[in-house]
Design a protein around this motif. Structure first.
Motif, mmCIF file in Angstrom:
data_model
loop_
_atom_site.group_PDB
_atom_site.id
_atom_site.type_symbol
_atom_site.label_atom_id
_atom_site.label_comp_id
_atom_site.label_asym_id
_atom_site.label_seq_id
_atom_site.Cartn_x
_atom_site.Cartn_y
_atom_site.Cartn_z
ATOM 1 N N ALA A 127 -45.521 -72.963 5.814
ATOM 2 C CA ALA A 127 -44.877 -72.990 4.495
ATOM 3 C C ALA A 127 -45.279 -71.789 3.660
ATOM 4 O O ALA A 127 -44.460 -71.221 2.916
ATOM 5 N N GLY A 128 -46.537 -71.371 3.773
ATOM 6 C CA GLY A 128 -47.000 -70.219 3.011
ATOM 7 C C GLY A 128 -46.321 -68.936 3.430
ATOM 8 O O GLY A 128 -46.093 -68.040 2.605
ATOM 9 N N LEU A 129 -45.979 -68.824 4.706
ATOM 10 C CA LEU A 129 -45.278 -67.631 5.174
ATOM 11 C C LEU A 129 -43.814 -67.646 4.756
ATOM 12 O O LEU A 129 -43.220 -66.574 4.542
ATOM 13 N N GLY A 130 -43.230 -68.834 4.619
ATOM 14 C CA GLY A 130 -41.838 -68.922 4.209
ATOM 15 C C GLY A 130 -40.936 -68.143 5.137
ATOM 16 O O GLY A 130 -41.000 -68.283 6.363
ATOM 17 N N SER A 131 -40.109 -67.283 4.551
ATOM 18 C CA SER A 131 -39.185 -66.475 5.357
ATOM 19 C C SER A 131 -39.707 -65.067 5.586
ATOM 20 O O SER A 131 -38.944 -64.171 5.958
ATOM 21 N N LEU A 132 -40.990 -64.865 5.387
ATOM 22 C CA LEU A 132 -41.587 -63.540 5.501
ATOM 23 C C LEU A 132 -41.420 -62.989 6.914
ATOM 24 O O LEU A 132 -41.711 -63.673 7.898
ATOM 25 N N ARG A 133 -40.961 -61.739 6.979
ATOM 26 C CA ARG A 133 -40.766 -61.102 8.290
ATOM 27 C C ARG A 133 -42.055 -60.375 8.690
ATOM 28 O O ARG A 133 -42.150 -59.145 8.661
ATOM 29 N N ALA A 134 -43.023 -61.197 9.075
ATOM 30 C CA ALA A 134 -44.336 -60.685 9.468
ATOM 31 C C ALA A 134 -44.624 -61.174 10.876
ATOM 32 O O ALA A 134 -45.055 -62.323 11.073
ATOM 33 N N PRO A 135 -44.404 -60.339 11.896
ATOM 34 C CA PRO A 135 -44.447 -60.812 13.290
ATOM 35 C C PRO A 135 -45.766 -61.455 13.717
ATOM 36 O O PRO A 135 -45.754 -62.478 14.398
ATOM 37 N N ALA A 136 -46.899 -60.878 13.331
ATOM 38 C CA ALA A 136 -48.171 -61.432 13.794
ATOM 39 C C ALA A 136 -48.457 -62.805 13.186
ATOM 40 O O ALA A 136 -48.773 -63.759 13.917
ATOM 41 N N PRO A 137 -48.414 -62.972 11.848
ATOM 42 C CA PRO A 137 -48.622 -64.318 11.295
ATOM 43 C C PRO A 137 -47.600 -65.327 11.819
ATOM 44 O O PRO A 137 -47.933 -66.502 12.023
ATOM 45 N N ARG A 138 -46.354 -64.896 12.049
ATOM 46 C CA ARG A 138 -45.343 -65.842 12.542
ATOM 47 C C ARG A 138 -45.669 -66.288 13.971
ATOM 48 O O ARG A 138 -45.522 -67.460 14.304
#
Length: 974
Positions: free
Chosen positions: A789-800
């Protein structure tokens, strides 16, 4: 009639005694190019005499020697000993062949400006300017054809002089002169660069250390005999002198002269002795001997001795007369006859020994001393240019506060002009700490002190801490207006941050930000720093508040300065480290070229920050590109920034699976850098991770635990999060779930409170795994859901990819093995796309275990075998062994792995080593190889050393010969 005292006994200067071995060693060392010799010993032990004897030896041999003397000034001026040595070594530079670089020497040699090239373009960065000045000074030394540089009493050298000597003696300098250093080990101040110079392994030529010891009784007798025309000295006399002087040559000489002056020396039956062993107690300190001799001169001569002691350095007759008030040649002659003063340089008289000067100085009554300092200041202020640093000393000691303050300000600004911020800070600190200074004036000087202290490049030291203490005192008192108070808060905040007191430093910067309306560029810089989430456990909302303030202030900063690259870089980095994609929009518009030095100054740190942010986001290709740009810009000018880039680069290599030679490199980094170096914790992270995956967790756990304690005590958010994650991985390798939860507990609470979830790619998965392993599946599920939820729609490959891994672990812990296998498959694919192969193989291992648990034995064992092979090929021994144990238990034949190193190389060159060898054999330097391969020079050096060891060669020439003979099969260039 018995023997009688002989006050008229003629005393000669003592012969050089007891040092033949040291002289031979010195002569042999300096016969070789680029030798570095350090001569250590206590006061009066004979260091200078040894060097003088070498200078006198072999008079027919042509030599070009510069002798620099370091003096114990409280505020040494920039490169002062070397500047004075050059002045003594030549009457001018008009006939020398110098390049445009020599224009950087104008601040050091103002009297030669007519013969020096024009001053080069100003360099904003102090480190780069100092490096340029060093190169210019080296060029001048070369133009003078100096073959030996002697630096005496180097324990009193200023930092700039020591840094130049480090530069001069390094392998980076071609054909350097031999260097001789004399110093007193007991007087080397804490934090001095001298120990680094004395122990550096990067010197270009041979090293020799001579530690002079006191003379024994026989040598004592020989020395005293030489003073009496080589006549015999009684054994009792020699033993008496040795007992009371401990065989220190200067103490021996001064004591014999005192005994002669007192009439306590007698000649009996052809040998010299004392009148009575019991009648005279020779004092152990030379001071008493010196003062005895001073008491024997007439009043005018004593005034001259006092004036010379107050001046503290060689002076001409006119200056001595003006300060002492004695214009009598007879008095000067009497002074010279005492042996205390001697002609030191160009008709100038000075004390033969600094200790004697200090003894006379301390004996001057306070009121008289102040009067002499006032006279000295009045006499020296008419100089052209005036000796500002000496004037500050004299007017300070005279109690003339207004004049002291005036010349301190001028001297500090001159030091700043020479990029010697340490000297400027030392001068201003002395003034601001003085209780006699008016509060309003004190506040003004304190504001300037605060700014200049921030510009220092030295690590945190006693001077740094003293500035913090006095700034806190000033800002808590009266006298400062709003503007000055803001500048003091700003400097104090920056200094506290440098001390790793991030909470207190950030609080001071917040106070500064509210009062910096007069300086919008600095205000934006401060606000942007406060927006960075890296160093404090503040919540993200507090950081975003300051970032919004910075954005709103930016137009005024642009209008005031006409520039915005540096400020834009700071803001882009702040957005990115806060996990906001607006930062990438700024990065997309940022220049990727820096054709001028000025441009590099503005953009190189931004490039470095973008590379670091790209690592956090998981944009590894972008990270490599930005770090490559930053490295090429930083290697020429900025050592400290280069360390940050190196730290990011080794972390990137760990993440992307480029492990060849990496453990050796980071182990060397950890051992070679100090604890304040930004590369250290990155190297520790990677070292711990590599040791854990290679089955050696105990070697890393202790270092990581200590680093975690430092990060937690200093409130360092990012370091605490990342080091705890690395330590947790070590503990996870032992299946110590409770240990993992313990070490990640406090950093995780900071992490959740801050709410910047982009930093969770390492700490969240290892904690979720530990919660599952400890049976707290619901806790793991809650953390996994919060992360997603904290990442939301963030386009961050490593955290995703990490979030996918967490979700898969929770599903597996709940027993839905078929679904978990699919989730782990998606996670592995996400890790592969980064690429982050180690995490991808771990995800495939978990997928295979889930497939096996779901009942598909054949497919599950196939997936586990594939993961085993992938991890073994990477060198992840501990993980491969764990899978191999499971496979063997299931009846699968798994070959025993070779433990001699990474499979496939052994004593053969790795592909990365072959690339280095190809370029080195073609004649490229390590730096050129590093540029060509986008690696750090340290990495290239490590790989080259490894290749030479494997090939059995010890030099680059032998390596080239081996290549020429086709003993090494090289890869074709791309």
């Amino acid at each position: 009639m018995g023997p009688s005292p002989d006050r008229d006994a003629t005393l000669s200067a003592p012969r050089f005694v007891g040092r033949d071995g040291a002289l031979a060693a010195l002569r042999d060392a300096l016969a070789r190019p680029a030798a570095l010799v350090d001569v250590a010993g206590e006061t009066g032990i004979g260091k200078t005499r040894l060097v003088d004897e070498w200078l006198l030896a072999e008079p027919g041999r042509p030599r070009r020697v510069l002798v620099a003397a370091c003096l114990p000034f409280r505020e040494p001026y920039t490169l002062g000993p070397l500047v004075d040595a050059v002045r003594q070594g030549t009457v001018g530079v008009g006939g020398l062949v110098l390049t445009e670089l020599a224009g950087a020497l104008r601040p050091l040699f103002p009297e030669w400006t007519g013969d020096l090239p024009p001053a080069p373009e100003a360099v904003p960065d102090a480190t780069a300017a100092r490096h340029r000045m060093f190169r210019a000074l080296l060029e001048l030394v070369g133009a003078l054809h100096v073959d030996t540089l002697i630096v005496e009493d180097v324990h009193w050298a200023d930092d700039a002089t020591l840094e130049f000597l480090l530069f001069l003696t390094s392998r980076a300098v071609r054909n350097p002169p031999g260097v001789v250093l004399t110093y007193r080990p007991e007087d080397v101040p804490a934090g001095s660069l001298l120990p680094r110079l004395l122990t550096s392994r990067s010197t270009a030529g041979p090293r020799l250390r001579l530690e002079l010891s006191p003379l024994d009784v026989d040598d004592t007798a020989a020395l005293v005999s030489s003073m009496f025309g080589d006549e015999s000295v009684s054994e009792a006399f020699a033993r008496f002198l040795h007992r009371h002087t401990e065989g220190v040559p200067l103490a021996l000489e001064e004591s014999v002269r005192l005994l002669r002056d007192r009439g306590d020396v007698i000649r009996d039956e052809g040998e010299w002795s004392r009148r009575s062993v019991e009648e005279l107690r020779v004092p152990p300190m030379i001071r008493d001997a010196v003062l005895e001799r001073v008491d024997r001169v007439g009043g005018p001569a004593r005034l001259v001795l006092e004036a010379a002691a107050v001046l503290g350095e060689p002076a001409g007759d006119e200056l001595l007369a003006e300060v002492s008030g004695v214009d009598d040649p007879a008095a000067v002659t009497e002074v010279i006859d005492t042996g205390l003063l001697a002609e030191r340089e160009r008709n100038r008289l000075g004390y033969r020994h600094m200790l004697a000067s200090r003894a006379v100085y301390d004996a001057i009554p306070v009121t008289r001393r102040r009067q002499l300092h006032a006279r000295a200041g009045d006499a020296l202020r008419t100089g052209d240019p005036p000796p500002l640093t000496r004037l500050t000393r004299h007017f300070r000691e005279a109690g003339a506060v207004a004049e002291w303050a005036r010349y301190t300000g001028l001297a500090a600004e001159r030091a700043v002009g020479s990029n010697d911020h340490t000297a400027a800070v030392t001068l201003l600190l002395d003034l601001v700490a003085a209780p006699a200074l008016d509060p309003v004036a004190r506040a003004g000087f304190a504001a300037r002190l605060a700014v200049l202290a921030v510009w220092r490049t030295e690590a945190v030291d006693d001077l740094h801490r003293a500035v913090v203490a006095v700034l806190r005192e000033v800002v808590a008192g009266e006298g400062a207006d709003r503007r000055q108070r803001a500048e003091i808060h700003y400097g104090l905040g920056r200094l506290l941050v440098q001390q790793h007191d991030y909470e207190a430093g950030s609080a001071e910067l917040e106070r500064a930000a509210h009062g910096l309306a007069h300086d919008p560029a600095t205000a934006v810089s401060v606000m942007t720093y406060l927006a960075w989430p890296l160093t404090t456990p503040w919540p993200a909302a507090r950081h975003r508040y300051w970032l919004r303030r910075a954005v709103a202030t930016l137009p005024r900063a642009r209008a005031a300065t006409g520039e915005d690259l540096e400020l834009l870089a700071l803001q882009a980095s702040a957005w990115l480290f806060l996990g906001d994609e607006r930062g990438w929009d700024i990065v997309a518009r940022f220049p990727t070229t820096a054709p001028t030095l000025w441009t590099r100054q503005k953009v190189s740190r931004g490039w470095s920050n973008f590379g670091g942010a790209a690592i956090v986001w998981g944009r590894y290709g972008d990270a490599k590109a930005w770090l490559g740009l930053a490295r090429r810009a930083a290697e020429a000018e900025y050592g400290r920034l280069l360390d940050t880039i190196t730290g990011n680069a080794v972390e990137l290599r760990w993440l992307t699976g480029e492990w060849d030679g990496l453990l050796a490199e980071v182990t060397a980094l950890v051992a070679s850098v100090d604890e304040e170096n930004p590369v250290r914790w990155s190297a520790l992270l990677v070292q711990g991770a590599l040791l854990a995956v290679r089955g050696e967790p105990d070697r890393a756990a202790e270092h990581l635990a200590r680093e975690l304690d430092r990060a937690l005590s200093g409130g360092q958010f990012v370091v605490a999060v990342q080091v705890s994650a690395a330590l947790a991985r070590v503990l996870a390798a032992r299946d110590d779930h409770a240990g993992v939860l313990a070490v990640t507990d406090r950093p995780m609470r900071w992490f959740e409170a801050k709410g910047v979830w982009i930093w969770g790619a390492d700490i969240v998965p290892v904690r979720v795994a530990a919660l599952c392993g400890a049976g707290d599946v619901e806790g793991a599920a809650a953390l996994s859901a919060a992360f997603a939820a904290g990442l939301g729609s963030l386009r961050a490959p490593a955290p995703r990819a990490a979030a996918l891994t967490c979700r898969a672990m929770v599903v597996a812990a709940r027993g839905d093995h078929a679904r978990a296998a699919a989730e782990f498959g998606r996670a592995a694919d996400a890790w592969d796309r980064l690429p982050r192969p180690y995490e991808a193989w771990l995800a495939r291992q978990r997928r295979g275990s889930c497939v096996l648990a779901a009942g598909d034995r054949e497919r599950g064992l196939a997936l586990l075998s594939e993961a085993y092979q992938g991890l073994a090929a990477m060198g992840a021994r501990a993980d491969a062994d764990r899978i191999a144990l499971l496979l063997r238990g299931s009846g699968v034949d798994v070959p025993r792995p070779w433990r001699g190193g990474r499979r496939g190389y052994g004593d053969q060159l790795s592909p990365r080593e072959l690339e280095v060898v190809r370029l080195v054999a073609a004649g490229h330097t390590n730096r050129q190889v590093a540029d060509a391969l986008s690696r750090s020079p340290r990495t290239v050096a490590t790989q080259l050393n490894s290749a030479m060891r494997k090939l059995g060669v010890s030099s680059r020439t032998a390596l080239a010969v081996a290549v020429a003979r086709h003993e090494v099969r090289l890869p074709e260039p791309d």
